[in-house]
Design an enzyme around this catalytic site. Structure first.
Site, mmCIF file in Angstrom:
data_model
loop_
_atom_site.group_PDB
_atom_site.id
_atom_site.type_symbol
_atom_site.label_atom_id
_atom_site.label_comp_id
_atom_site.label_asym_id
_atom_site.label_seq_id
_atom_site.Cartn_x
_atom_site.Cartn_y
_atom_site.Cartn_z
ATOM 1 C CG ASP A 7 -2.342 0.758 1.000
ATOM 2 O OD1 ASP A 7 -2.292 1.326 0.120
ATOM 3 O OD2 ASP A 7 -3.015 1.030 1.735
ATOM 4 C CG ASP A 8 -0.475 5.008 0.511
ATOM 5 O OD1 ASP A 8 -1.297 4.305 -0.484
ATOM 6 O OD2 ASP A 8 -0.457 5.474 0.719
ATOM 7 C CB CYS B 111 -6.453 3.321 -2.135
ATOM 8 S SG CYS B 111 -4.606 3.694 -1.059
ATOM 9 C CG HIS C 280 -9.651 1.099 -0.854
ATOM 10 N ND1 HIS C 280 -11.127 1.916 0.407
ATOM 11 C CD2 HIS C 280 -9.256 2.158 -0.178
ATOM 12 C CE1 HIS C 280 -10.873 2.564 1.103
ATOM 13 N NE2 HIS C 280 -9.373 2.667 0.516
ATOM 14 C CG HIS D 89 -1.080 5.239 -5.518
ATOM 15 N ND1 HIS D 89 -0.962 6.048 -4.443
ATOM 16 C CD2 HIS D 89 -2.276 4.997 -5.302
ATOM 17 C CE1 HIS D 89 -1.103 5.465 -2.961
ATOM 18 N NE2 HIS D 89 -2.783 5.430 -3.404
#
Ligand code: NAG
Ligand code: NAG
Ligand code: NAG
Ligand code: NAG
Ligand code: NAG
Length: 514
Positions: free
Chosen positions: A43-44, A78, A132, A324
């Site tokens: 995540d991220d 997300c 998500h 991302h």
């Protein structure tokens, strides 16, 4: 004659039995020969250079993988990015730019890639954050469509934004951005990613005559930067650098800017009284946040290394990526929510049995994962590309990356581009600029990344008709990565680049459509 006939008949019958045995044996054989798929989504996690921090396990995997060094998300948020990856369709095709719609209800009953594997003899598992959570996956992570078993969520996930960070200034438990912790003092004495790891290892070790598609979604380094404290010691503060260009570029159209509200609202950052919307992060805190982000990335890197030690790489395709990127003070920005390279660029590794490690610099997109996986596993060869707004349930917007995997850089594809987008409610930054709801979106920034350039047009967008007006422009950006990897110089007005702008604008508009 009759005996012979009878014999023949009997023989024939035996033959059928033998054939049946062979065919059934073959099915079992082909089942065990079918390659497993391990999809790891962090995540991220931005594309980290080795000059930032060494992630030893990711580097080890990358050395054996096809390492796409220019891979970009479709939208730096997300839910839109994840639904796009999983369905192989762009946010425009899913009409999802926020968190609040489920494509099966609003656009079409589109097949996801885990669903396709499930329908083709695989056992499919979701662990942690893959879809998500919430309405964009119908509060079920798209279960049972995408998954053979109910998706696993670690029990301590509920504390994700809880005040459990030991703040060094107030000596209180707060909801800080920077949140190194000791496990002993955490609720449940563990963290969500540790629980997910344990569950994932058990899936990998399970005995079954079906192949698996296992999707593991690690939560960190998503905010808050919460990780076991010892990872902070691995990143000495004096080895952390400031970004080369930590300011808002002079020629930046205002619409490209966002006020990173999610960072501001954490207790430790709130205390700094940074003025809204353009106030800058103090340098000392820029370094502290960068350090903690690297430590959180090291923590996840460690968990990935542990998981990989259980994976049989002879029969498992491993894909590692993120939804991302993340700005760490570049251009004065933090977090995602933009069309800058740092917010869109992600690691993308394909570790494939029988393929040698190599780097590919051609720009690729996360919508390419779905068709690539089908191509690599041979599950289907005849699924069409969607044309704009195609409503058939099985098609995809991306393309298979397999041709790029075996050829070297001399076969680099110069006509392959990455297209991304980001919505805005207004030109001037407001409290909902980072994450506008669909009903408030009036502007869409479409961005094209070629080998050399990033070119972006911010245009008028109609949030009920889903139409765009390319004639109503709110901002243009052109960055030349050959000279300006920091995207600090917007060149769209430079006379020297007039023809480049014209050409890129044509490509962007034809790729995105009307
Ligand atoms: C083949 O697979 C079937 C079910 O998929 C199983 O019942 C059977 O035992 C397997 N046969 C062998 C020889 O493994
Ligand atoms: C959507 O597709 C799934 C899987 O193919 C199917 O089971 C379901 O009935 C479909 N739903 C609708 C509303 O068509
Ligand atoms: C979404 O969830 C609701 C409530 O569980 C269910 O009734 C509905 O059928 C689901 N939507 C789809 C498209 O499966
Ligand atoms: C922030 O503002 C509060 C209240 O106005 C003040 O007490 C505090 O000292 C300020 N903090 C900083 C770092 O300026
Ligand atoms: C993978 O293949 C190699 C080479 O064929 C073999 O030596 C190794 O034992 C295999 N590993 C597993 C876990 O099957």
């Amino acid at each position: 004659m009759l005996t012979i006939n009878k014999l023949n008949f009997n023989n024939h019958s035996n033959l059928v039995n033998i054939l049946l045995v062979i065919i059934l044996g073959k099915i079992n054989l082909s089942n065990t020969e079918k390659q497993n798929v391990l999809f790891i989504c962090v995540d991220d996690l931005r594309h980290l250079a080795e000059t930032d921090v060494l992630l030893p396990n990711l580097m080890k995997i990358a050395a054996k993988s096809i390492n796409f060094k220019n891979a970009f998300a479709q939208q730096a948020l997300c839910a839109p990015s994840r639904n796009s990856i999983l369905t192989g369709r762009r946010p425009d095709s899913l009409r999802l730019y926020d968190f609040y719609s489920y494509w099966r209800q609003t656009v079409g009953n589109f097949t996801t890639f885990p669903q396709f594997f499930k329908e083709n003899g695989y056992e499919t598992f979701s662990i942690g954050k893959i879809f998500h959570p919430g309405s964009s996956s119908n509060f079920s992570d798209d279960y049972p469509y995408s998954w053979s078993f109910e998706p696993y969520h670690p029990s301590t996930e509920i504390y994700k934004d809880a005040p459990v960070c030991e703040d060094p200034f107030t000596n209180k438990l707060q909801s800080d951005l920077i949140c190194p912790v000791s496990l002993k003092e955490q609720p449940g004495q563990t963290l969500p990613d540790l629980q997910s790891l344990e569950y994932a290892i058990n899936v990998v070790k399970r005995r079954s005559n079906k192949p698996f598609l296992l999707a593991v979604g690690f939560h960190k380094p998503h905010l808050p930067l919460k990780f076991p404290r010892r990872y902070l010691d691995k990143v000495p503060l004096n080895e952390v650098n400031l970004p080369r260009f930590p300011y808002m570029p002079d020629d930046l159209p205002l619409v490209a800017w966002h006020p990173w509200t999610d960072v501001r609202k954490r207790d430790d950052i709130k205390r700094l009284n940074i003025s809204f919307p353009f106030g800058e992060m103090p340098q000392r805190w820029t370094l502290k946040i960068r350090r903690s982000y690297y430590a959180a990335a090291l923590y996840v890197d460690d968990l990935i290394g542990q998981l990989m030690s259980y994976v049989n790489l002879n029969n498992t395709i491993v894909i590692l990526t993120s939804d991302h990127g993340w700005s760490l003070g570049e251009n004065g920005l933090w977090a995602k929510y933009s069309n800058f390279d740092v917010a869109l660029k992600v690691p993308l590794l394909f570790l494939v049995p029988g393929y040698q490690g190599r780097s590919v610099s051609t720009p690729v997109e996360l919508v390419d994962i779905f068709p690539t996986l089908l191509d690599l596993t041979g599950l289907s060869k005849n699924i069409p590309n969607c044309n704009h707004n195609d409503n058939s349930t099985l098609c995809y917007d991306g393309e298979s990356l397999k041709p790029l995997m075996k050829s070297d850089t001399t076969h680099r594809r110069d006509n392959k581009y990455a297209i991304s987008q980001y919505p805005r409610p207004s030109v001037y930054p407001k409290s909902d600029t980072d994450k506008p709801r669909l009903k408030d979106i009036t502007i869409m920034g479409y961005s094209l990344r070629t080998n050399r350039y990033r070119y972006t047009e911010w245009i008028s967008f109609n949030n009920t008709q889903f139409t765009k007006n390319w004639k109503l422009l709110y901002g243009l950006e052109l960055y030349d990565h050959q000279k300006d990897p920091d995207e600090a110089n917007n060149l769209y007005l430079a006379p020297k680049y007039k023809n480049t702008v014209k050409k890129l604008s044509m490509i962007l508009r034809s790729k995105v459509g009307v």
